[in-house]
Design a protein around this motif. Structure first.
Motif, PDB file in Angstrom:
ATOM      1  N   LEU A 204       0.792  -1.151  -0.032  1.00 62.34           N
ATOM      2  CA  LEU A 204      -0.160   0.085   0.013  1.00 62.34           C
ATOM      3  C   LEU A 204       0.865   1.257   0.211  1.00 62.34           C
ATOM      4  N   ASP A 205       2.027   1.215  -0.384  1.00 60.70           N
ATOM      5  CA  ASP A 205       2.991   2.474  -0.735  1.00 60.70           C
ATOM      6  C   ASP A 205       2.690   2.916  -1.965  1.00 60.70           C
ATOM      7  N   ILE A 206       2.042   4.108  -1.886  1.00 60.42           N
ATOM      8  CA  ILE A 206       1.566   4.819  -2.855  1.00 60.42           C
ATOM      9  C   ILE A 206       2.749   5.492  -3.492  1.00 60.42           C
ATOM     10  N   LEU A 207       3.606   6.012  -2.951  1.00 63.68           N
ATOM     11  CA  LEU A 207       4.927   6.709  -3.663  1.00 63.68           C
ATOM     12  C   LEU A 207       5.947   5.706  -4.175  1.00 63.68           C
ATOM     13  N   LYS A 208       5.926   4.502  -3.701  1.00 66.64           N
ATOM     14  CA  LYS A 208       6.769   3.727  -4.245  1.00 66.64           C
ATOM     15  C   LYS A 208       6.030   3.024  -5.530  1.00 66.64           C
ATOM     16  N   ALA A 209       4.635   2.933  -5.496  1.00 67.45           N
ATOM     17  CA  ALA A 209       3.942   2.514  -6.723  1.00 67.45           C
ATOM     18  C   ALA A 209       4.051   3.598  -7.896  1.00 67.45           C
ATOM     19  N   ALA A 210       4.044   4.844  -7.411  1.00 67.98           N
ATOM     20  CA  ALA A 210       4.205   5.935  -8.556  1.00 67.98           C
ATOM     21  C   ALA A 210       5.645   5.824  -9.216  1.00 67.98           C
ATOM     22  N   ASN A 211       6.727   5.613  -8.545  1.00 63.22           N
ATOM     23  CA  ASN A 211       7.846   5.389  -9.197  1.00 63.22           C
ATOM     24  C   ASN A 211       7.976   4.252 -10.154  1.00 63.22           C
ATOM     25  N   GLN A 212       7.109   3.056  -9.815  1.00 63.36           N
ATOM     26  CA  GLN A 212       7.321   2.029 -10.643  1.00 63.36           C
ATOM     27  C   GLN A 212       6.221   2.226 -11.893  1.00 63.36           C
ATOM     28  N   ILE A 213       5.381   3.090 -12.141  1.00 62.89           N
ATOM     29  CA  ILE A 213       4.492   3.256 -13.026  1.00 62.89           C
ATOM     30  C   ILE A 213       5.159   3.599 -14.376  1.00 62.89           C
ATOM     31  N   LYS A 214       5.069   2.814 -15.605  1.00 67.73           N
ATOM     32  CA  LYS A 214       5.858   2.947 -16.759  1.00 67.73           C
ATOM     33  C   LYS A 214       4.844   3.661 -17.774  1.00 67.73           C
ATOM     34  N   VAL A 215       3.372   3.450 -17.558  1.00 67.90           N
ATOM     35  CA  VAL A 215       2.488   3.949 -18.638  1.00 67.90           C
ATOM     36  C   VAL A 215       2.226   5.515 -18.505  1.00 67.90           C
ATOM     37  N   PRO A 216       1.669   6.128 -19.466  1.00 65.55           N
ATOM     38  CA  PRO A 216       1.271   7.546 -19.512  1.00 65.55           C
ATOM     39  C   PRO A 216       0.470   7.870 -18.148  1.00 65.55           C
ATOM     40  N   TRP A 217       0.828   9.022 -17.410  1.00 67.73           N
ATOM     41  CA  TRP A 217       0.057   9.370 -16.273  1.00 67.73           C
ATOM     42  C   TRP A 217      -0.086  10.750 -16.135  1.00 67.73           C
ATOM     43  N   LEU A 218      -1.162  11.285 -16.065  1.00 71.89           N
ATOM     44  CA  LEU A 218      -1.808  12.796 -15.821  1.00 71.89           C
ATOM     45  C   LEU A 218      -2.339  12.966 -14.527  1.00 71.89           C
ATOM     46  N   ILE A 219      -1.625  13.613 -13.647  1.00 73.18           N
ATOM     47  CA  ILE A 219      -1.844  14.152 -12.062  1.00 73.18           C
ATOM     48  C   ILE A 219      -2.660  15.409 -12.196  1.00 73.18           C
ATOM     49  N   CYS A 220      -4.136  15.462 -11.941  1.00 70.94           N
ATOM     50  CA  CYS A 220      -4.943  16.423 -11.876  1.00 70.94           C
ATOM     51  C   CYS A 220      -5.200  17.030 -10.497  1.00 70.94           C
ATOM     52  N   HIS A 221      -4.903  18.103  -9.948  1.00 75.03           N
ATOM     53  CA  HIS A 221      -5.272  18.509  -8.635  1.00 75.03           C
ATOM     54  C   HIS A 221      -5.790  20.056  -8.379  1.00 75.03           C
ATOM     55  N   GLY A 222      -6.515  20.334  -7.546  1.00 73.95           N
ATOM     56  CA  GLY A 222      -6.957  21.666  -7.173  1.00 73.95           C
ATOM     57  C   GLY A 222      -6.145  22.425  -6.449  1.00 73.95           C
ATOM     58  N   THR A 223      -5.563  23.602  -6.593  1.00 73.69           N
ATOM     59  CA  THR A 223      -4.554  24.367  -5.820  1.00 73.69           C
ATOM     60  C   THR A 223      -5.401  24.769  -4.366  1.00 73.69           C
ATOM     61  N   GLU A 224      -6.777  24.781  -4.280  1.00 76.88           N
ATOM     62  CA  GLU A 224      -7.596  24.895  -3.321  1.00 76.88           C
ATOM     63  C   GLU A 224      -8.050  23.868  -2.391  1.00 76.88           C
ATOM     64  N   ASP A 225      -7.518  22.678  -2.649  1.00 78.68           N
ATOM     65  CA  ASP A 225      -8.035  21.648  -2.176  1.00 78.68           C
ATOM     66  C   ASP A 225      -7.528  21.552  -0.703  1.00 78.68           C
ATOM     67  N   ILE A 226      -8.700  21.405   0.352  1.00 80.35           N
ATOM     68  CA  ILE A 226      -8.382  21.393   1.640  1.00 80.35           C
ATOM     69  C   ILE A 226      -8.545  20.091   2.061  1.00 80.35           C
ATOM     70  N   ASN A 227      -9.398  19.102   1.449  1.00 79.90           N
ATOM     71  CA  ASN A 227      -9.048  17.761   1.968  1.00 79.90           C
ATOM     72  C   ASN A 227      -8.047  16.998   1.670  1.00 79.90           C
ATOM     73  N   VAL A 228      -7.448  17.091   0.267  1.00 78.60           N
ATOM     74  CA  VAL A 228      -6.022  16.476   0.023  1.00 78.60           C
ATOM     75  C   VAL A 228      -5.031  17.517  -0.688  1.00 78.60           C
ATOM     76  N   PRO A 229      -4.409  18.201   0.170  1.00 81.35           N
ATOM     77  CA  PRO A 229      -3.610  19.461  -0.177  1.00 81.35           C
ATOM     78  C   PRO A 229      -2.714  19.036  -1.836  1.00 81.35           C
ATOM     79  N   VAL A 230      -2.624  20.177  -2.424  1.00 80.84           N
ATOM     80  CA  VAL A 230      -1.898  20.059  -3.870  1.00 80.84           C
ATOM     81  C   VAL A 230      -0.534  19.554  -3.658  1.00 80.84           C
TER      82      VAL A 230
END
Length: 287
Positions: A204-230
């Motif tokens: 369940l290590d998300i950052l470790k998994a992120a490093n292992q992704i080889k396919v195209p990936w688009l990260i979308c995030h709101g700069t005013e997000d208070i639930n999951v900060p940008v």
């Protein structure tokens, strides 16, 4: 255009997954987009059919589903009527459910199989579902492209900021509650959620998994997000330099709410969708 709502399949522990499939009956096979909702969410939150319609009009099949332990039921897919199930939800069960969805796409007995380009599967995950989608993309080669919306960078929702005393009380009581801001329900969080995380920390290590992704990936995030900060989007980008990052001035749900009564999306959500569709067209293609 075919829009089939509230189908069911067996998910984790044989509990039902309720799902929808949108596809073009005259355009086969089509690249498939799967949507995984977030914590305290469901497949139809904010009139998600409007979003599915846009992908359908752009040449994609679209599948959205309720995690089997998200607290809804096949009969009431937009209401938290099974709080006992909600209390037993965890990250491992959600990963299993997402695998069930992908397995169903590949199943030769799937009645919609001819409409689906099984070698062109894209995945969208929001918030907690974004974290699940990152882990699944890293381990499942059937996923060819990934987009995350306001994704978490650690599997610590919702206890990530709790004090040591709160964690001790949670263990002692076996359950903690929080108030759903929309429905005002007391939502149970059984201690098994934390135990599942401790038992499966490496998986369940998300950052470790992120490093292992080889396919195209688009990260979308709101700069005013208070639930999951940008800052968590920046952490994910740091974990995978090849990922594209799109930020926009908006909140955790890109300006939406539930129920959503308009026939159009708020500006921020539409901007995200425009970029998502172009991204998937570039990396999955369409018929």
């Amino acid at each position: 255009m075919a829009k089939v709502k509230n189908l069911t399949m067996r998910g984790c522990d044989k509990k039902p997954i309720t799902f929808d499939i949108f596809f073009n009956e005259s355009l086969m096979p089509q690249p498939v987009i799967i949507y995984a909702h977030g914590f305290n969410g469901f497949k139809d939150w904010g009139n998600f059919d409007l979003i599915a319609d846009q992908f359908l009009a752009s040449g994609f099949a679209f599948i959205k589903f309720n995690f089997s332990y998200n607290g809804t039921s096949p009969e009431q897919p937009e209401h938290f009527v099974d709080l006992a199930a909600f209390g037993e939800n965890n990250y491992t069960r959600q990963l299993d459910d997402l695998k069930c969805i992908i397995d169903w796409i590949y199943n030769p007995f799937n009645p919609y199989r001819s409409a689906l380009a099984i070698d062109k599967i894209g995945l969208i995950g929001h918030s907690m579902g974004g974290g699940i989608s990152i882990i699944k993309t890293a381990e499942d080669r059937r996923i060819k492209s990934l987009i995350t919306w306001a994704a978490i960078d650690q599997c610590k929702t919702p206890w990530g900021n709790w004090s040591r005393e709160q964690l001790k009380e949670w263990k002692h009581e076996g359950v903690a509650y929080y108030i759903n801001g929309r429905t005002r329900q007391q939502m149970p969080l059984n201690y098994q959620l934390y135990e599942d995380f401790l038992t499966n920390q490496e998986h369940l290590d998300i950052l470790k998994a992120a490093n292992q992704i080889k396919v195209p990936w688009l990260i979308c995030h709101g700069t005013e997000d208070i639930n999951v900060p940008v800052t968590q989007a920046y952490n994910l980008k740091k974990g995978n330099a090849n990922a594209a990052l799109f930020t926009i001035s908006t909140d955790h749900v890109f300006g939406r709410r539930h129920p959503w009564n308009s026939i159009t999306q708020p500006f921020a959500m539409q901007e995200v969708l425009n970029r998502n569709i172009l991204f998937f067209k570039q990396h999955l293609g369409t018929q």
